[in-house]
Design a protein around this motif. Sequence first.
Motif, PDB file in Angstrom:
ATOM      1  N   LEU A 112      -9.968 -91.594  31.546  1.00  0.00           N
ATOM      2  CA  LEU A 112      -9.181 -91.570  30.316  1.00  0.00           C
ATOM      3  C   LEU A 112      -9.756 -92.554  29.304  1.00  0.00           C
ATOM      4  N   ASP A 113      -9.698 -92.180  28.040  1.00  0.00           N
ATOM      5  CA  ASP A 113     -10.096 -93.061  26.948  1.00  0.00           C
ATOM      6  C   ASP A 113      -8.849 -93.839  26.515  1.00  0.00           C
ATOM      7  N   HIS A 114      -8.728 -95.064  26.999  1.00  0.00           N
ATOM      8  CA  HIS A 114      -7.518 -95.839  26.716  1.00  0.00           C
ATOM      9  C   HIS A 114      -7.361 -96.165  25.232  1.00  0.00           C
ATOM     10  N   ALA A 115      -8.435 -96.070  24.471  1.00  0.00           N
ATOM     11  CA  ALA A 115      -8.334 -96.296  23.033  1.00  0.00           C
ATOM     12  C   ALA A 115      -7.503 -95.207  22.363  1.00  0.00           C
ATOM     13  N   ARG A 116      -7.351 -94.069  23.056  1.00  0.00           N
ATOM     14  CA  ARG A 116      -6.585 -92.946  22.507  1.00  0.00           C
ATOM     15  C   ARG A 116      -5.167 -92.872  23.075  1.00  0.00           C
ATOM     16  N   ILE A 117      -4.799 -93.855  23.885  1.00  0.00           N
ATOM     17  CA  ILE A 117      -3.485 -93.840  24.536  1.00  0.00           C
ATOM     18  C   ILE A 117      -2.631 -94.992  24.025  1.00  0.00           C
ATOM     19  N   LYS A 118      -1.391 -94.680  23.686  1.00  0.00           N
ATOM     20  CA  LYS A 118      -0.441 -95.693  23.223  1.00  0.00           C
ATOM     21  C   LYS A 118       0.790 -95.675  24.138  1.00  0.00           C
ATOM     22  N   GLY A 119       1.171 -96.837  24.625  1.00  0.00           N
ATOM     23  CA  GLY A 119       2.408 -96.935  25.391  1.00  0.00           C
ATOM     24  C   GLY A 119       2.233 -97.223  26.863  1.00  0.00           C
ATOM     25  N   TYR A 284      -4.189 -85.748  24.947  1.00  0.00           N
ATOM     26  CA  TYR A 284      -3.869 -87.150  24.653  1.00  0.00           C
ATOM     27  C   TYR A 284      -2.577 -87.259  23.850  1.00  0.00           C
ATOM     28  N   GLU A 285      -2.353 -86.297  22.962  1.00  0.00           N
ATOM     29  CA  GLU A 285      -1.121 -86.315  22.172  1.00  0.00           C
ATOM     30  C   GLU A 285       0.096 -86.154  23.091  1.00  0.00           C
ATOM     31  N   PHE A 286      -0.035 -85.295  24.100  1.00  0.00           N
ATOM     32  CA  PHE A 286       1.081 -85.103  25.032  1.00  0.00           C
ATOM     33  C   PHE A 286       1.279 -86.336  25.902  1.00  0.00           C
ATOM     34  N   ILE A 287       0.206 -86.948  26.372  1.00  0.00           N
ATOM     35  CA  ILE A 287       0.327 -88.176  27.169  1.00  0.00           C
ATOM     36  C   ILE A 287       1.055 -89.247  26.360  1.00  0.00           C
ATOM     37  N   ASN A 288       0.659 -89.434  25.116  1.00  0.00           N
ATOM     38  CA  ASN A 288       1.317 -90.431  24.267  1.00  0.00           C
ATOM     39  C   ASN A 288       2.783 -90.092  24.038  1.00  0.00           C
ATOM     40  N   PHE A 289       3.063 -88.816  23.886  1.00  0.00           N
ATOM     41  CA  PHE A 289       4.437 -88.344  23.689  1.00  0.00           C
ATOM     42  C   PHE A 289       5.301 -88.728  24.891  1.00  0.00           C
TER      43      PHE A 289
END
Length: 360
Positions: A112-119, A284-289
Amino acid sequence: MRTRRVSRTVLAISVTTVTALVATSCGDSDSASGSGGGGGKTLNIYAWADEIPESVMKKFEAETGIKVTLDTFDSNETMTAKLSSGSAGYDLVEPSQYTVQQLVGQKLIQPLDHARIKGLDNLAEKFRDPSYDPGNKYSVPWIWGTTGLAYNDKCVPSATSWKTLFDKKYQGKVYMLDNMLAAYIAGLQVTGARATSTDEGEIKAATKALEDQKKLLAGYNSTNFAQLLSTGQACAAQAWSGTGMAKVVAANKNVHYVIPEEGGSIWTDGLAIPQGAKNTDAAYEFINFTLRPEIAAMATDDGGSASTNAKAWDHIKDKKALDNPAIYASDEAIKNADFLLDPGAAMKYFQQGWTKVKAS
């Protein structure tokens, strides 16, 4: 979790064959993504049945305009086989913890690219940097649960140990999960070993205990053990936490779910991105969601599962769920619980032993 899975494979060995329903949607994904650079307005997910509530997907679609197609499986092995075929077409999958290790080894999921993950900091401490996936390099935990012991106090006054399931006085009224490594959790721990053991001698001792136990059993049951306990047809059973068990505990004051003093186990199911995924932006959008606390709370309110997101707990509307041990086991209850890992080469000892147990 809901009515517990037909074949919960915290640790299953048998492979259940399911037919993927996403063939046409995978084609849509290719066309929507164009060159496959990670864009597109579709998202193809392969997950455990009932673990991602429909309400979560609908809210995601409404907010993002991304169309979600969800396919479900009933064992980690089915999911792994589908990914191994090379033509799955999924953008997100939901492996259990030991399967994350296997998928990494087979190069079926990508870092995973943690730079693209929030939360990620919203996760409870025990789900950050977990032993099966250091640094959450390949997966983001979504829900969690336990393997424990359930009993009806009209038959069993009290139970705190796996020994209840090996007690001759309950002969014919006891059930074990019909799942190889789940059964070995009890077999290993009742003989003094850890459920994470890969020692051949300890596995042999556990096999002997399970062989001796078999004549006491009413059967192996991974489907309706909660209902059997509720009606009194079962005195005690090895059980998975989750919706089916939780509903019975909430509705029947005589039925209890506990983590045995020997430890029991913890499992978790999380989100990972397969190699070759076409809609990675949407993934990535769904993971952040799902890492947003108010969304993670829906796993409990709408899905009946325990959320890995500590900040979600303040958003859970069904506060009784937080006190139901068949959903949220307390930190004290799981202090000795094992986080089961891939047994690796020792799997052959379990397979050989399980064959003996089932034939005994």
